[in-house]
Design a protein around this motif. Structure first.
Motif, short mmCIF file in Angstrom:
data_model
loop_
_atom_site.label_atom_id
_atom_site.label_comp_id
_atom_site.label_asym_id
_atom_site.label_seq_id
_atom_site.Cartn_x
_atom_site.Cartn_y
_atom_site.Cartn_z
N ASP A 45 0.80 -1.23 0.00
CA ASP A 45 0.00 0.00 0.00
C ASP A 45 0.83 1.28 0.00
N THR A 50 0.59 4.62 -5.38
CA THR A 50 -0.41 3.73 -4.78
C THR A 50 -0.86 4.31 -3.44
N GLN A 53 -3.65 6.95 -3.63
CA GLN A 53 -4.96 6.62 -4.21
C GLN A 53 -6.08 6.87 -3.21
N ARG A 54 -7.14 7.41 -3.69
CA ARG A 54 -8.37 7.52 -2.90
C ARG A 54 -9.18 6.28 -3.22
N ALA A 55 -8.83 5.23 -2.53
CA ALA A 55 -9.37 3.91 -2.84
C ALA A 55 -10.82 3.76 -2.37
N HIS A 56 -11.56 3.01 -3.16
CA HIS A 56 -12.93 2.62 -2.83
C HIS A 56 -13.02 1.14 -3.17
N HIS A 60 -12.93 2.04 -7.06
CA HIS A 60 -11.51 2.29 -7.30
C HIS A 60 -10.69 1.51 -6.27
N PRO A 61 -10.60 0.19 -6.45
CA PRO A 61 -9.84 -0.61 -5.47
C PRO A 61 -8.36 -0.24 -5.52
N ARG A 62 -7.71 -0.33 -4.35
CA ARG A 62 -6.29 -0.04 -4.30
C ARG A 62 -5.56 -0.99 -5.24
N HIS A 63 -4.60 -0.46 -5.99
CA HIS A 63 -3.86 -1.25 -6.97
C HIS A 63 -2.51 -0.60 -7.24
N SER A 65 -0.20 1.34 -9.36
CA SER A 65 -0.47 2.35 -10.38
C SER A 65 0.13 1.99 -11.73
N SER A 110 -3.08 -6.08 -7.33
CA SER A 110 -3.43 -5.70 -5.96
C SER A 110 -2.18 -5.70 -5.09
#
Length: 169
Positions: A45, A50, A53-56, A60-63, A65, A110
């Protein structure tokens, strides 16, 4: 040399990026006859981009970049130049990406499982002060293909007073 193995301190010291930009923790394979190097990139993370990221979880799952993966094409290209071509930054050699002929992001990577970065030079033209290389690149996370690219880089032996801003095709 036996592979796989952790990155050599000499390799890390020779890199034009510090460890936070190199982002390779192991060299998995080097095959000069096949013009190939394979390296491992940890994913987590806190990777550059990465972590921003404003993950959701759905939208928008964390990944890892895509921009960072393009950067990693240069880092695995550097590993190829170091281990296969014998080019050393300490001896004045530096590489610059010249063209991305094709780039395909096949899946999201991921954070967690490392990625394996494979770089095969399908064309190498060597001169005394320049090396042109065209690479096929494939990045995997487990069995899943994440990224594939076809890219060209120019490796230059830089001398004092050389104006790199004036380089042309």
């Amino acid at each position: 040399m036996d592979f796989p193995r952790p990155v050599d301190p000499e390799f890390v010291a020779d890199c034009p990026y510090g460890p936070g930009g190199l982002l390779i923790d192991a060299i998995l394979a080097v095959d000069p006859a096949a013009n190939m190097v394979r390296a491992r990139m940890p994913t987590h993370d806190e990777l550059p981009l990465t972590r921003e990221q404003r993950a959701h979880p759905v939208r928008h799952p964390r990944h890892v970049s895509g921009g960072l993966m393009v950067h990693m094409t240069g880092m695995v290209g550097f590993a190829h130049a170091y281990y296969v071509l014998g080019l050393r930054h300490a001896d004045g050699w530096i590489g610059y990406g010249g063209r991305i002929h094709n780039a395909r992001f096949r899946a999201l990577a991921s954070p967690g499982e490392p990625m394996e970065l494979e770089c095969i030079a399908k064309l190498v033209r060597r001169g005394a002060k320049r090396v042109l290389a065209r690479y096929d690149l494939r990045f995997y996370q487990g069995a899943k293909l994440i990224y594939e690219g076809d890219q060209t880089a120019m490796w230059l032996r830089v001398e004092e007073g050389m104006d790199l801003s004036a380089l042309e095709d």
